[in-house]
Design a protein around this motif. Sequence first.
Motif, short mmCIF file in Angstrom:
data_model
loop_
_atom_site.label_atom_id
_atom_site.label_comp_id
_atom_site.label_asym_id
_atom_site.label_seq_id
_atom_site.Cartn_x
_atom_site.Cartn_y
_atom_site.Cartn_z
N TRP A 98 3.01 -3.69 -12.10
CA TRP A 98 1.90 -2.91 -11.48
C TRP A 98 2.50 -1.40 -11.81
O TRP A 98 1.71 -0.65 -12.58
CB TRP A 98 1.78 -3.22 -10.36
N TRP A 144 2.37 6.29 -6.97
CA TRP A 144 1.27 7.03 -7.51
C TRP A 144 1.54 8.56 -7.37
O TRP A 144 1.31 9.35 -8.09
CB TRP A 144 0.08 6.56 -7.01
N GLU A 145 2.28 8.98 -6.08
CA GLU A 145 2.50 10.17 -5.92
C GLU A 145 3.78 10.76 -6.90
O GLU A 145 3.65 12.10 -7.37
CB GLU A 145 2.85 10.40 -4.51
N MET A 158 2.63 1.55 -3.48
CA MET A 158 1.78 2.03 -4.45
C MET A 158 1.56 3.52 -4.19
O MET A 158 1.62 4.24 -5.06
CB MET A 158 0.38 1.25 -4.37
N THR A 159 1.18 4.04 -2.89
CA THR A 159 1.12 5.27 -2.79
C THR A 159 2.11 5.95 -3.07
O THR A 159 1.86 7.04 -3.92
CB THR A 159 0.80 5.62 -1.22
N GLN A 163 1.60 -0.18 -15.35
CA GLN A 163 0.22 0.15 -15.41
C GLN A 163 -0.12 1.23 -14.79
O GLN A 163 -1.06 2.11 -15.53
CB GLN A 163 -0.67 -1.04 -14.88
N ALA A 164 0.50 1.66 -13.63
CA ALA A 164 0.12 2.96 -12.87
C ALA A 164 0.73 4.14 -13.94
O ALA A 164 0.10 5.16 -14.15
CB ALA A 164 0.70 3.11 -11.51
N GLU A 179 -1.79 4.59 -16.63
CA GLU A 179 -3.18 5.18 -16.33
C GLU A 179 -2.73 6.55 -16.08
O GLU A 179 -3.58 7.56 -16.21
CB GLU A 179 -3.63 4.62 -15.26
N GLU A 220 1.79 11.52 -10.18
CA GLU A 220 1.15 12.87 -10.14
C GLU A 220 1.93 13.74 -10.20
O GLU A 220 1.68 15.03 -10.89
CB GLU A 220 0.31 12.93 -8.70
N ALA A 266 0.92 -1.13 0.02
CA ALA A 266 0.03 0.03 -0.01
C ALA A 266 0.87 1.18 -0.17
O ALA A 266 0.61 2.30 -0.80
CB ALA A 266 -0.95 0.03 1.13
#
Lengths: 431, 431
Positions: free
Chosen positions: B206, B176-177, B172-173, B209-210, B213, B180, B169
């Motif tokens: 993963w 993703w940050e 991933m966070t 894919q992130a 997206e 962004e 978790a």
Amino acid sequence: MTIDLASRVYSHRWKIDPIVRSLIDTDFYKLLMAQSVFHNKPDVHVEFSLINRSKDVPLAKLIDEGELRAQLDYIRGLKLSRGESTWLRGNMFYGKRSMFHPDFMEWFENLTLPPYNLERVGDQYELTFEGSWPEVMLWEIPALSVIMELRSRAVLHKMKRFELQILYARAMTRLWEKVERLRAIGDVRVADFGTRRRHSFLWQDWCVQAMQEGLGDNFTGTSNCLIAMRREMEAIGTNAHELPMVYSALAQNDEELAYAPYRVLEDWQREHDGNLRVILPDTYGTKGFLERAPDWLTSWTGIRVDSGQPEEAAETAIQWWKDRGEDPRKKLIIFSDGLDVDQIGALYSKFHGRVRVSFGWGTLLTNDFRGLVPDDELSPFSLVCKAISANGQPTVKLSDNPNKAMGPADEITRYKRVFNVGEQKAMDVIV
Amino acid sequence: MTIDLASRVYSHRWKIDPIVRSLIDTDFYKLLMAQSVFHNKPDVHVEFSLINRSKDVPLAKLIDEGELRAQLDYIRGLKLSRGESTWLRGNMFYGKRSMFHPDFMEWFENLTLPPYNLERVGDQYELTFEGSWPEVMLWEIPALSVIMELRSRAVLHKMKRFELQILYARAMTRLWEKVERLRAIGDVRVADFGTRRRHSFLWQDWCVQAMQEGLGDNFTGTSNCLIAMRREMEAIGTNAHELPMVYSALAQNDEELAYAPYRVLEDWQREHDGNLRVILPDTYGTKGFLERAPDWLTSWTGIRVDSGQPEEAAETAIQWWKDRGEDPRKKLIIFSDGLDVDQIGALYSKFHGRVRVSFGWGTLLTNDFRGLVPDDELSPFSLVCKAISANGQPTVKLSDNPNKAMGPADEITRYKRVFNVGEQKAMDVIV
């Protein structure tokens, strides 16, 4: 990846994705209270009503009425299953077997929840339930958790796949950090009280498992019976404001009214002992309640602090025990009002050693999605479902925080007079 | 939850959980280079060796030798599958079909990787591969990713279920940050170069894919062929140091040595055009390489910056193009050395508009677990697998960072003389 074809096809056949799938997906204390009511006041006619204290959350705009009806109808179709019944009849609760009596169990096994009344008024829903008290009272928790989760779904529906994954990754990380902070504080005993305002059932289930893995024996259990049964945990809970509220509404005069909150506990005492003898003193003001309390109440095990300034209420309780010759170190205080880790830590530091301390951690355990989506659309909000009348008489709650008071203004005035409630300090209600 | 019994039973039958399950779970440029080598130097005998530049990571203590052998043996059992072959033969790479010629494909379809030599020396493994260049070179990426993932598994093995969930978790966070933040910087074009030092295959998948997206078209693709094929993405990559290193080792005298790095590109130029004509100039010092470069190289599309001070190297490249009458705004610079978001942002700000800029983001895309477990046991480390000799002659790499130099001391001295490499600035090698 291998796809389980059968289960995929099966899942696609559901007309809805039901939120509440069991009559015991509810708080344990609801069942304890239902049994007490079933034995003592089975024929009282009550009305429960949904109250959204967060007017800025336009529930009727967020949640489709058809979906809400479908979820509520689904709940009306639920029956206690054989395994659930066996568990309630045979499991040990609070160290005791046969907590639920055969007559109550038989009634519960045959129960279907009574009809609901739903109407859209502006951007809110009016949702009420009417009928005999033991039946209607069992609507409270499912009604709340259905609305909370439909609101979550409405927000989640707009999110893309990876956004969802990150959302839960963040929420999990946040909760786990809370668990680690709790563990670091010390020997803090905490139970899950978060069913009613949970983000979703599956999320509550995850939170409970995280608490169990992180806190071990210091996680004392969950108020959710279904999760307690499935995960073989303790089911936790005692009693709530609805008992004194309804008993008080039924009072024929001021004298009866003044004694009603104690009458509730007289009835309770006949059924329960030990850690189930916990006083919830704040319905009409903690201070006055304790001052006027009959002596037999001082022998009770503990007090639950659910509104107002928790430190103040706890000091009041400790002083009350001392004044009445009791040793507070043998007594239990359960804090349960809008807790989060910082407050738990502060209360623990202040009171452990002076009294046995325990925490019922609710909304900020099972629904802390604050700041995780734009405009905070997933933040928890203050939704309750309360008894608003009994045998035609309005109910009243004062609490230790006037912002949590409810009832008609003239009745509130009368109750304040009868219970001798003076100036109270208003505090924000977050959850 | 419904359990797929068949797939559960099937999974339990695996003797090991294989890490590399396909011969194309490798970097695209390895296949491009293998084809070039297959055509130009098929009979050169090379030795590749694993080099752990992070001596503080005791690989032989962390990774069981039997498990490592089982993984390497599994790779030796791999054959190109029919679908993989079809994809390589028929897919469009860099805008071109039939990138891989029938003679190379036929060779590849019949390939099994040559034997490996594994020996424990102290707390490290000596792992070497010997044989014909086009065969041995295909060991590099699977050998690295197997060791990286076995090391991850060794650490993960000690963790409990929820700790694992929170670990991912958090990872991933974090990623993703980063995505962004990349998106916020602007029109930044980034590819995944993270196969060799990934945390694990599934994690790389993963991450990719992130990126897709989150960045959309600005995610230009992945160097990993298997992921590119399965996810229908662009396969990305050009060429690497092993080409000039082996060509240089084969040189018969200093004159041949001085021209060897250009000879490589002459051979390359015969097979590739457009965005595949990317110079990797740092093997024996970027500055000297460009100064002495033949004129035909100025028409090439771009330069990859893979060591030293990236700003300095990029300025050198821009100035070189200008000096030779080329418009840098039509040229491409690919940064690929130990990047993370801050550096990508700084380089983008500094160079976009002046030159076409692109990023090959490797280890800190697919293996940024820094700080997520105690003692940083999951942090990436600097593991490489390099050609160390060709036809019995040792290879040498100088690079723009002396901490990345390799080869026998006397040969390094000779290469420095031949390539006229002066003082270099030493920089830490993180990944």
